[in-house]
Structures are given as structure tokens and as C-alpha cells.
Write a protein that holds these residues in place. Structure first.
Motif, short mmCIF file in Angstrom:
data_model
loop_
_atom_site.label_atom_id
_atom_site.label_comp_id
_atom_site.label_asym_id
_atom_site.label_seq_id
_atom_site.Cartn_x
_atom_site.Cartn_y
_atom_site.Cartn_z
N ASN A 146 71.69 -15.92 -31.73
CA ASN A 146 70.57 -16.61 -31.34
C ASN A 146 71.12 -17.97 -30.53
O ASN A 146 70.98 -18.69 -29.78
N MET A 167 62.36 -10.40 -44.60
CA MET A 167 63.82 -10.70 -44.80
C MET A 167 64.68 -10.13 -45.77
O MET A 167 65.83 -10.85 -45.53
N GLN A 214 69.30 -13.25 -35.88
CA GLN A 214 67.89 -12.36 -35.43
C GLN A 214 68.16 -10.76 -36.57
O GLN A 214 69.08 -10.49 -35.43
N GLU A 221 66.93 -18.25 -38.64
CA GLU A 221 67.71 -18.02 -37.45
C GLU A 221 68.06 -18.27 -36.17
O GLU A 221 67.74 -17.79 -35.31
N GLU A 245 69.15 -17.49 -42.43
CA GLU A 245 67.81 -18.05 -43.03
C GLU A 245 67.35 -19.42 -41.57
O GLU A 245 66.66 -19.90 -41.80
#
Lengths: 380, 380
Positions: free
Chosen positions: A49, A1, A36, A33, A31
């Protein structure tokens, strides 16, 4: 990360499109997600995403490029009232091709082939040069333009249906050029010029048209497309103007045919949406009423009946050709990552192509039909 | 709320069935509106609006009665494997009647007619004596038994389909007796005895049957029912044993026909569930394959096409007869309470019956079709 965050900060510093929002917002998307980190052939990039602020899902970017997600086009159910509601002179009608959307863009020294969701499609990456050989030349002159194409044909890895004009293998049908600096699709005249200049295969394009004058013309076109087994039309006003789409009754029938054996894998609305479109289709095209009413049962049930079986799982076979085996392996790893269950049935070189056959196994459809065939009950 | 709570405490003190859980639990259900205070003709009772612990939605009780919700019966999709999976000798096959479930029970000095959800149906309340004249006598002897019946026929207020054997008006088909003290449905032999003794109309009942021996018999029966336009069969093992149901291809076709004009009002799964059942139906009954494939389109589209209109809302007309105008008014107020949009088209006395015609207007279906007809688009 931590690495992703560092790379995000680098992208943020160098890519002016990201500055629309503070870095902290992008970090928070990472963070959560929504954003991505992704890679292909050793190049890293970010993909959205999910929708994030003004940007759509499927948006991809790196240090030196930013490709927005391809926008969803609303569907109209009635041509006559729909074109009047959404369009104005001049608009264009383009054949809607049954395949999948690929955005081709220059990423550093390479051309990447992004899917709607923002993954690089290794199959499209492998094959674009066969169909768009002058693309490198195009990007040399226009590095900030995204070429939007439908990848379609009987030998593609994702979609079971294909347009009648592609009898074997696949084709790339270029239907849009998106200028990422100006943030608009190129206007029809410029698009037509570029398609011709670079000899890019493309869908049929009709226009300029007027909503109040050209209904009969479009109606005849849809009627012909229905007869020819084509999917439908996308209507586009210039630049940032409105876009809507309309599909033929044939397209709805064909969708029902291919999806019925795999119910349980698709959204439960899939079937009823197509039936609703068919009903409104024969409302507007009464000359197709008897045919559609007589045939829709066969489309829904005939293939599905043959596939009902306790002995083997629900599956589909896809045949593909690759130039480079590495891209086939990358496709297999894409399927693994997206949890698609694959079995390789065949793999052999024929001339300069690696010919492969893969079987996609559908565990939810298998379970869906099997439990019913085994006599299990359900409360509804 | 304070009065409801006081009445709940009174019920709790006098009704032993409630003592399964502490009063505080019931009070909490009341606060959460799982439990609702209801009334009919000046008598108060509670109904469970949602499942609560061991009790189903539709359960109703007062100080001196407790009628559990009628249990959901799982549906099997394939007769051959389904009966073997769920049933054992001896089981009975009963005609499944297309109508709505009414539980008739003694509440103090009256007979109340509870719907599946636990409301008193004023129409059923008005008419049961016409079809079950010896019911008071039955309850005199068996005050703790619930009589479960299907109210069905062309003139009922809720369901557009009806069984072919009811040519006009309605009928009550008694299909179960539930002993609230023992907590079981009466066994077939006792049920048949009571149906005969009190001359209650009832569905056809076949049995005793064995799952491994009687498949062909049931298959022929379903085939005959399909031809006659009947709904299907409910299979019941004795007492607390398993129950499952199975419907004819005809029933699925008829459901599609009646629901298509009103899409937008029903669960989106309604259509695909029926098509799935039809597909599995012709898998098991291949002799019906050609007929179903040829006809399903007509069932889905023919009536719906006629109803597509920009000029008037989606509606259905229901015709009813009442003995007592007060019950008609109570039905109207039930519709108001449950937010069903009603217009009274006709109301006249004919002999001892008030004959009424009501129009139910479906705002969601109207909006659903109208927006599409007007050319509005949707992103899917």
C-alpha cells in the motif's frame, strides 16, 4: 491478522524475492498496514500500500509470483534540454496514452490485471481477452513476464479522457514487458518482436533516436500529437536505463477542462501544475502561443460553468461493457471498498455484453462549489 | 532574554489589557517565540508573531499602548447569496484598495506605523505625514484610537499592484478607526465625520445598505469597479458586526498576471484560488464571460513568457521616495531581517525626496523556472 501472518510466512518460504529482507521486516510492514492482504476470485495475495524498503507501492505478490510496482516516470517540462539531460543513443519515443496503467501477470492458473496501486481491476480482468486474445499463449511461454498496458478509451471506469484513436469502447495498449526474473524491462527490439508476434495493440513507437540529432523530429511529433489531441511521449532508454515523459499542450488543456468541475476532489496543485506546463509548452512552441492564450480560458471555465448548480451534486457518468456480470459486481464492490460513491443508472444485455452506465458522485466537489454558491465565506 | 522578560513584567504591570491573562502565560508565549521583542527608533515593544489566546498575530503592545492585530475578513465568492448570509441593515460597502494594511498608533510621543504582522514599516513611517498631515492633531484628541489605512500606489515597497486612482507615488486610504478602550471599530457615521474633519484620504464608502434591497446597486458597482481596474468591496456592519469582502474579476486577472513570473515563491494555491474566484465571478456576471475566457490566458502567460530566462534571476523592481534617508536604511534592514534579497539600483535626492529603486531578487522563483528550463524532470 493471524491468518494473514500465516499466509505471509508461507509466501516467504516459497517466494525467493521476499528473502531480500527478513520475515520479521515483512511482518512489521503487515502490522503497520503498509502491506495488505488482498484477494480476487478466491485467490489471496499481498499488496504494498506504501513504499517498503526497495519495493514500490503497488507491488503485489503471492506464493508463486512477485510483480513489482510500476515505476513513476519523471516528467520533463522542456523537450530540448530535457532529452539531452536524461537520454542517450539509442532511445525510443513511445506515444503516451491517456488511460490507466494495468499490469497483466500470471497468478497460478489465471491472468490477473493489477492497477497501479496493486488492486485487481475487475473491468480490465473482464475485457483483456477481447483485446489481447493471445495473452494465454504468451504467458504459457513466458510465465515470469509482466505485460504492462494502458487501458484507455471512452468507456473505461476511471479516466474521463481518452486517446483520439479509440472512438468507442476501450483498448489495451501494451507498452512494456517486465522480466521479473532478470528484473528489467525487455529491450525495444525484443518488445517490438513480441508485440508483432502476439498481435498486441500498442502505442506508436519511434526509434532508435539520438538526443543530439533528433530534437526536430520529436518536436514535429509533439506538434502533430497536439493537433491530433494526443497526450504526449514517453522516452525510454534500453533495459534499466532512464525514462522521462513529456506531454503536449493539448493534454494540459484537456486536463484543465475535465478537472475544473471537480475541484475540491483533486490535489490543489493539479491546476497550477498544468498551467506551468502550458506556459513552458508555449515557450518551446511559440507557434502555439496565440492559440493556447486564447483558448485556455474556455477550457477551464466553459464546462465548469455549466456544471455549477445548487440543485444537484457534482458527478460524472461512466459507460462500460462487461462480458461477465460478476466482474461488474466486483467493480462495484471495489468502488465501495475505496469509498467511491456510485449510482447504477443503466444495466442491460446487448449481444454478449452487459452494457452499464454508472454515476460517480463527488461529495467533496459538491460541497466545495455548493458552499461558495450558497454565499459562505472563507478566510484565505 | 532576561531583559525581554523584565520589560514584559514592566509592560504587564502598567498595561491593563495584558491582565486578561496571568503574567506566566505571557512569559511562556515569549519563551515559545510567539511573542517577540521588537524595536523601532529606540523604542521597544512586543509583537505577537502568532495567535496567542484571544489575541491575533500582529498584535503589538508596550507599557502604554496596546494595538490588536487587524482581523482577517472572510471572502465571499458570490455576492448575491453572500451579502444575504452575512449582512444586515444597515451595512456599508467600502472600496477595497489594493495595497497593504498599516495601523497608525500613538506610541509614547511618536506615531508608529505597524504592518499586518506587527513590524513598524519604515516606509509608511517616513511618508504618512505627507498624506495625513493632521494625524498628530487627531491623536492629541484621540490617543487611544488606532487609524487603519491601506498604503497603496505604484511606488510602495511590497505590492506590485495598485489602485487606478493613484497614478504616481502612493497614498494612505484610511478605512477604519479602532477604539482600543472600547474594543470596537467606530461606527460609519462617526468614521465619515472624522475622515471629513481631518481631511484624511479614504476609499469610496457607500451606504447604509440593506442586503435584500441593494444587490443590484452593488452588482453595478462591482461591474464598474471591474471596468475601472479596481479591486473590490469590503462590506461592514456597524461596530462589532460582521465583515466580508468580495473582489472583481479584474482583481483576480491582475493577481494572475503579477504572480505568474514568480511561481515558486507563493503558496501553490494562489493560482487556483484566483481561477475559482474568476469562475464564480463569471457565473454571477455572465456579461463578463466572453471577455474573461478570452483574456485570462494572456493575463497568466504573456508577462511570464517574457520573464522566462536562463540568464537572469527572477526579480521585481520597486521605486520609492523617502523624506529621511534613515528610514530607507531601516527598510533595507527590515528586508535583511525578513531575508528578502535586495539590490539598490538607484538612490538620488530630488527636491526634498530621496528617490530610490530597489531590485528584489526571488531565489525560489529563479530556481523553480531555471530547473525546468534546464531540462530537469520531476515526479508528480
Amino acid at each position: 491478522m493471524k491468518e494473514a501472518k500465516e499466509f505471509l510466512a508461507e509466501c516467504y518460504n516459497e517466494n525467493p524475492r521476499l528473502k531480500k529482507y527478513p520475515l520479521s521486516e515483512w511482518e512489521s510492514a503487515l502490522e503497520k498496514e503498509k502491506l495488505q492482504l488482498s484477494s480476487f476470485r478466491g485467490k489471496y495475495f499481498f499488496r504494498l500500500n506504501k513504499e517498503f524498503k526497495g519495493f514500490q507501492a503497488g507491488t503485489v505478490f503471492g506464493k508463486n509470483f512477485f510483480v513489482p510496482g510500476y515505476p513513476s516516470i519523471p516528467r520533463i517540462f522542456v523537450l530540448k534540454t530535457g532529452i539531452k539531460r536524461y537520454l542517450e543513443y539509442p532511445f525510443y519515443a513511445e506515444e503516451k496514452i491517456e488511460g490507466y496503467n494495468i499490469r497483466l501477470a500470471k497468478v497460478e492458473d489465471e491472468i490477473f490485471t493489477f492497477t497501479r496501486r496493486g488492486f485487481v481491476c475487475p473491468f480490465a480482468y473482464d475485457r483483456y481477452a477481447d483485446f489481447l486474445p493471445r495473452l494465454p499463449e504468451f504467458f504459457d511461454r513466458s510465465p515470469n513476464v509482466v505485460v504492462c498496458a494502458e487501458l484507455a478509451g471512452p468507456e473505461n471506469p476511471f479516466v474521463s479522457e481518452f486517446p483520439p484513436q479509440v472512438k468507442e469502447d476501450v483498448c489495451f495498449f501494451v507498452f512494456d514487458f517486465y522480466d521479473t526474473e532478470k528484473g528489467v524491462f525487455l529491450a525495444a527490439e525484443e518488445k517490438l518482436k513480441l508485440l508483432k508476434e502476439y498481435d498486441f495493440p500498442h502505442p506508436e513507437i519511434f526509434g532508435p533516436l539520438a538526443p543530439d540529432k533528433d530534437y526536430e523530429k520529436l518536436r514535429s511529433l509533439i506538434f502533430r500529437y497536439h493537433r491530433e489531441g494526443r497526450e504526449g511521449l514517453v522516452f525510454k532508454t534500453e533495459g534499466a536505463g532512464r525514462r522521462v515523459k513529456y506531454v503536449t499542450p493539448y493534454s494540459n488543456l484537456a486536463d484543465l477542462k475535465v478537472v475544473f468541475p471537480y475541484l475540491g476532489e483533486v490535489d490543489p496543485n493539479f491546476v497550477s501544475l498544468r498551467l506551468i506546463r502550458l506556459l513552458l509548452g508555449i515557450h518551446e512552441f511559440p507557434e502555439l502561443k496565440d492559440e493556447v492564450m486564447a483558448e485556455v480560458g474556455r477550457y477551464m471555465f466553459e464546462e465548469a460553468l455549466k456544471s455549477l448548480s445548487l440543485d444537484q451534486p457534482s458527478y460524472e457518468i461512466f459507460r462500460l461493457r462487461f462480458r461477465d456480470e460478476a466482474n461488474f459486481l466486483a467493480l462495484l464492490s471495489h468502488f465501495k471498498q475505496t469509498r467511491v460513491n456510485i449510482e447504477v443508472l443503466e444495466k442491460r444485455w446487448e449481444g454478449s455484453y452487459l452494457r452499464v452506465a454508472i454515476k460517480k458522485i463527488y461529495p467533496r466537489a459538491t460541497q466545495f462549489w455548493r458552499s461558495k454558491l450558497e454565499g459562505w465565506g472563507e478566510v484565505d
